[in-house]
Motif scaffolding. Structure first.
Motif, PDB file in Angstrom:
ATOM      1  N   SER A  58      31.775  50.021  42.015  1.00 41.71           N
ATOM      2  CA  SER A  58      32.570  48.818  42.263  1.00 41.71           C
ATOM      3  C   SER A  58      33.718  49.095  43.230  1.00 41.71           C
ATOM      4  O   SER A  58      34.135  48.209  43.963  1.00 41.71           O
ATOM      5  CB  SER A  58      33.074  48.226  40.952  1.00 41.71           C
ATOM      6  N   HIS A  59      34.200  50.340  43.269  1.00 43.85           N
ATOM      7  CA  HIS A  59      35.296  50.647  44.201  1.00 43.85           C
ATOM      8  C   HIS A  59      34.804  51.227  45.523  1.00 43.85           C
ATOM      9  O   HIS A  59      35.603  51.655  46.335  1.00 43.85           O
ATOM     10  CB  HIS A  59      36.282  51.624  43.542  1.00 43.85           C
ATOM     11  N   HIS A  60      33.491  51.254  45.709  1.00 43.87           N
ATOM     12  CA  HIS A  60      32.920  51.788  46.959  1.00 43.87           C
ATOM     13  C   HIS A  60      33.458  53.163  47.271  1.00 43.87           C
ATOM     14  O   HIS A  60      33.778  53.486  48.400  1.00 43.87           O
ATOM     15  CB  HIS A  60      33.184  50.857  48.160  1.00 43.87           C
ATOM     16  N   ARG A  61      33.580  53.986  46.239  1.00 41.03           N
ATOM     17  CA  ARG A  61      34.190  55.302  46.439  1.00 41.03           C
ATOM     18  C   ARG A  61      33.329  56.186  47.344  1.00 41.03           C
ATOM     19  O   ARG A  61      32.100  56.183  47.220  1.00 41.03           O
ATOM     20  CB  ARG A  61      34.348  56.007  45.098  1.00 41.03           C
ATOM     21  N   THR A  66      29.021  56.358  38.813  1.00 40.05           N
ATOM     22  CA  THR A  66      29.404  55.504  37.684  1.00 40.05           C
ATOM     23  C   THR A  66      29.653  54.097  38.199  1.00 40.05           C
ATOM     24  O   THR A  66      29.753  53.863  39.409  1.00 40.05           O
ATOM     25  CB  THR A  66      30.687  56.019  37.025  1.00 40.05           C
ATOM     26  N   ALA A  67      29.796  53.156  37.262  1.00 43.33           N
ATOM     27  CA  ALA A  67      30.079  51.767  37.623  1.00 43.33           C
ATOM     28  C   ALA A  67      31.365  51.690  38.436  1.00 43.33           C
ATOM     29  O   ALA A  67      31.456  50.919  39.403  1.00 43.33           O
ATOM     30  CB  ALA A  67      30.190  50.926  36.356  1.00 43.33           C
ATOM     31  N   ASN A  68      32.304  52.519  38.066  1.00 42.74           N
ATOM     32  CA  ASN A  68      33.580  52.535  38.786  1.00 42.74           C
ATOM     33  C   ASN A  68      33.409  52.988  40.220  1.00 42.74           C
ATOM     34  O   ASN A  68      33.960  52.379  41.132  1.00 42.74           O
ATOM     35  CB  ASN A  68      34.548  53.506  38.093  1.00 42.74           C
ATOM     36  N   ASP A  69      32.634  54.105  40.434  1.00 45.22           N
ATOM     37  CA  ASP A  69      32.349  54.583  41.793  1.00 45.22           C
ATOM     38  C   ASP A  69      31.779  53.449  42.618  1.00 45.22           C
ATOM     39  O   ASP A  69      32.147  53.241  43.772  1.00 45.22           O
ATOM     40  CB  ASP A  69      31.304  55.716  41.770  1.00 45.22           C
ATOM     41  N   PRO A  92      27.381  55.366  46.443  1.00 45.98           N
ATOM     42  CA  PRO A  92      27.565  53.977  45.991  1.00 45.98           C
ATOM     43  C   PRO A  92      27.109  53.046  47.103  1.00 45.98           C
ATOM     44  O   PRO A  92      27.373  53.312  48.292  1.00 45.98           O
ATOM     45  CB  PRO A  92      29.070  53.871  45.767  1.00 45.98           C
ATOM     46  N   THR A  94      23.301  51.989  42.849  1.00 45.16           N
ATOM     47  CA  THR A  94      24.319  51.802  41.811  1.00 45.16           C
ATOM     48  C   THR A  94      24.068  52.784  40.680  1.00 45.16           C
ATOM     49  O   THR A  94      23.080  53.531  40.697  1.00 45.16           O
ATOM     50  CB  THR A  94      24.254  50.378  41.220  1.00 45.16           C
ATOM     51  N   GLU A  95      24.969  52.722  39.688  1.00 44.34           N
ATOM     52  CA  GLU A  95      24.832  53.621  38.539  1.00 44.34           C
ATOM     53  C   GLU A  95      23.510  53.406  37.800  1.00 44.34           C
ATOM     54  O   GLU A  95      23.006  54.300  37.134  1.00 44.34           O
ATOM     55  CB  GLU A  95      26.038  53.447  37.598  1.00 44.34           C
TER      56      GLU A  95
END
Ligand SMILES: Nc1ncnc2c1ncn2[C@@H]1O[C@H](COP(=O)(O)OP(=O)(O)OP(=O)(O)O)[C@@H](O)[C@H]1O
Ligand SMILES: [Mg+2]
Lengths: 410, 229
Positions: free
Chosen positions: A155-158, A150-153, A213, A132-133
């Motif tokens: 949480s969205h499993h990018r 990032t947290a976004n990467d 991620p 994680t980030e």
């Protein structure tokens, strides 16, 4: 002034004596040579290892705890016991993060080896880390170009990846990797960052890593049979022990362990490596001291023996010196100086061999070995202690000779 | 009075047997005397010389040297007396084989702490006195017997001792070389030195002004030489 004259005279006499029996003198020093070479080489090795170890271990922060299925250091074949443990899950890591009051950051990690490809370039066996980030905090890795996850990467499993510096260099020798799509184990990931160079950690090249991620990792490379490692950065290094207790409690609760059940997880930390390392170098020290002491003892006895021969051979000379006014202390000093000079010869040869050996080791193996100014002091210490200790008996014998009997000696 | 011996005796213990080398010696020697000690083999001449030279201590009696009692001094005190007061010349030269003439002569000065430069000049001077100024860098093996004995005499002289003791100094030399050595002693005596020498040869003893004859550890006769008073 007088003492200086005696010492200088003693040095000249001893030099003459050593020169007239070159082979004998060199052979006598063999034990000392072996002892000194052993001790200095091993000490140099330990020093080199210490230096290397300290720089390596700093890759693991002193304020980081690692919750794992396996302890880092296992005794015997206890591996089979640990293997039957339940895997640690991503969910466990989330609960730890929720419940811990002493953790500053909690990062779950998963690892696997996969090839990474970009067009015709490929890196075999890159180490793929799903995390994680917060890994940025727990592992102290910083991107040199672009950004970390990032947290976004997360949480969205990018499908994004941060490349280690060496991976980036090999895949993109001539172009900018940022924004390019690389293939990891058959799946496409977009490069968002490149880590700064980190070097290697106990033979692992830390620059052949790639970070994804954790959700994306699990989706592509599987979640079921993998145990998560939870990295926890504690708020301050002093809280490490307290945090270890807290985390043990939390983990036991999460894993539903009853009162007297054994822990089914391990909490690892930098200290454990340090302990093991110290055991290893402790053994080396013991070898150095053991071999060194025995050879120096043998060498010392050799010196004593040759001095006794020398005293006998030079009985007449001693008689002459005493007849014209040499005192006991003058004769004593003369033979002690000779003893120390033989010893010095051995120590000198020993140091020269050790320096050559350390250079050879450093050149031929990855083991570092460094010899510095301390050998001079060590050598001087050997010369004085061994020379005096083993020289005192023959020198005393010479000093006590009766001048008339000595003059009459054939 | 330079030397005063009173009732000096010396016994050697060999296992359970005790050998008496000197029974009871009374003798005084003045400064600048030239004394020859004679006597048959085994009469105690060397034993007496060793005691006079402080190489050995008597079993009984007292020995005053320059009014100091040396008969009960310890090893290191005797070494100092030997260094300062006595120059010994041996029958077998007793030079250090690996050292050159100069260094051999310097040796007594080393043990009283004379600085190197002074040592060198004093040793050179002594070697010149015995006529060896041109052989200072020769080792004993590179010198003839007579030359070796001259080095030994130079070594005995170098410290300006009160007494020069010589135990059969010509015993290992042919008669011509022996005469040359005796001339050196003569010169030293004329220059004011006190000389005591042991010899078997009457013609050598003739050089002295007093002959002490030993027999069985006692003084048999002690008289002035013909022509000397
Ligand atoms: N170290 C010794 N141990 C035992 N006996 C000794 C020792 N030195 C001398 N003697 C004995 O003492 C006696 C006197 O010996 P000394 O050497 O004084 O005789 P000397 O007169 O010098 O004889 P020479 O003319 O043969 O040199 C001899 O009987 C000798 O055997
Ligand atoms: Mg004799």
């Amino acid at each position: 002034m007088k003492l200086l004259i005696y010492v200088w005279e003693g040095v000249k006499i001893a030099y003459e004596a050593l020169r007239s029996y070159k082979l004998r003198s060199v052979l006598t020093t063999l034990g000392i040579v072996i002892g000194v070479t052993t001790v200095i080489t091993i000490v140099a090795l330990i020093q080199g290892l210490n230096k290397a170890f300290t720089s390596q271990i700093s890759a693991l922060g002193s304020d980081i705890l690692y919750i794992d299925k396996f302890p880092w250091m296992m005794e015997g074949n206890t591996f089979w016991v640990y293997r039957n443990r339940k895997n640690i899950t991503l969910r466990d890591a989330e609960r730890v993060a929720e419940l811990s009051t002493l953790a500053e950051a909690v990062a779950p990690t998963l690892m696997t080896r996969r090839p990474i490809k970009y067009q015709e370039n490929q890196v075999e066996g890159a180490i793929i880390v799903g995390t994680t980030e917060l890994y940025l905090v727990t592992s102290n890795v910083v991107p040199e170009f672009g950004r970390f996850l990032t947290a976004n990467d997360v949480s969205h499993h990018r499908p994004v990846v941060v490349l280690g510096s060496e991976v980036a260099e090999k895949l993109f020798p001539h172009s900018d990797p940022l924004g390019k799509r690389v293939t990891i184990g058959g799946y496409k990931f977009r490069v968002i960052g490149i880590q700064e160079k980190r070097g290697s950690f106990f033979g692992n090249n830390l620059d052949t890593y790639a970070y994804l991620p954790i959700g994306a990792f699990q989706a592509r490379f599987g979640a079921q049979f993998r145990s998560v490692e939870i990295e926890i950065k504690v708020q301050s290094p002093e809280l490490l022990d307290e945090a270890e207790l807290e985390l043990t409690g939390i983990m036991r609760r999460i894993r539903g362990l009853s009162g007297n059940a054994e822990n089914d997880f391990a909490i690892n930390k930098q200290d454990m490596l340090q302990d093991t390392y110290q055991r290893l170098t402790g053994t080396l020290w013991a070898v150095a001291i053991g071999v060194g002491a025995i050879s120096l003892l043998v060498g010392g006895i050799g010196i004593m023996n040759i001095l006794l021969v020398s005293v006998t051979e030079r009985t007449r000379e001693i008689g002459i010196r005493k007849a014209i006014g040499a005192q006991r202390s003058d004769i004593l000093l003369q033979f002690l100086i000779e003893s120390m000079m033989i010893c010095a010869l051995g120590v000198f040869i020993g140091i020269a061999l050790a320096v050559a050996l350390a250079k050879g080791i450093a050149a031929a193996t990855p083991l570092p070995a460094s010899i510095t100014w301390w050998v001079a002091f060590l050598g001087l210490g050997f010369v004085v202690t061994i020379g005096l200790f083993f020289g005192i008996y023959p020198a005393g014998k010479a000093a006590r000779l009766n001048p008339i009997e000595a003059l009459r000696y054939e | 009075m330079l030397i005063q011996l009173q009732d000096i005796s010396k016994n050697y213990q060999i296992g359970t047997v005790s050998v008496t080398a000197l029974k009871s010696i009374h003798m005084t020697i003045e400064r600048n005397e030239y004394v020859a000690i004679m006597g048959p083999s085994g009469s105690g001449k060397s034993t007496l010389m060793n005691i006079l030279g402080c190489l050995d201590t008597p079993s009984g009696g007292s020995y005053l040297l320059n009014n100091t009692n040396v008969s009960d001094m310890n090893d290191d005190q005797l070494a100092e007396i030997r260094n300062r007061e006595i120059g010994f010349v041996f029958q077998t030269f007793n030079l250090l084989p690996r050292a050159n003439a100069l260094h051999n002569v310097e040796l007594p000065l080393i043990y009283n702490g004379t600085p190197a430069s002074k040592r060198r000049s004093q040793a050179m001077e002594a070697l010149e006195k015995v006529g060896l100024g041109d052989r200072v860098h020769h080792k004993p093996s590179e010198l003839s017997g007579g030359q070796r004995q001259r080095v030994a005499i130079a070594r005995a002289l170098v410290n300006n001792p009160s007494i020069i003791l010589a135990d059969e100094p010509t015993g290992n030399l042919d008669s011509k070389t022996g005469d040359e050595i005796m001339e050196i002693f003569e010169t030293l005596h004329e220059a004011g030195n006190t000389i005591i020498l042991v010899t078997h040869e009457e013609y050598i003893a003739e050089h002295s002004d007093r002959i002490v004859r030993l027999r069985d550890g006692l003084i048999e006769r002690d008289e002035a030489t013909n022509g000397h008073v």
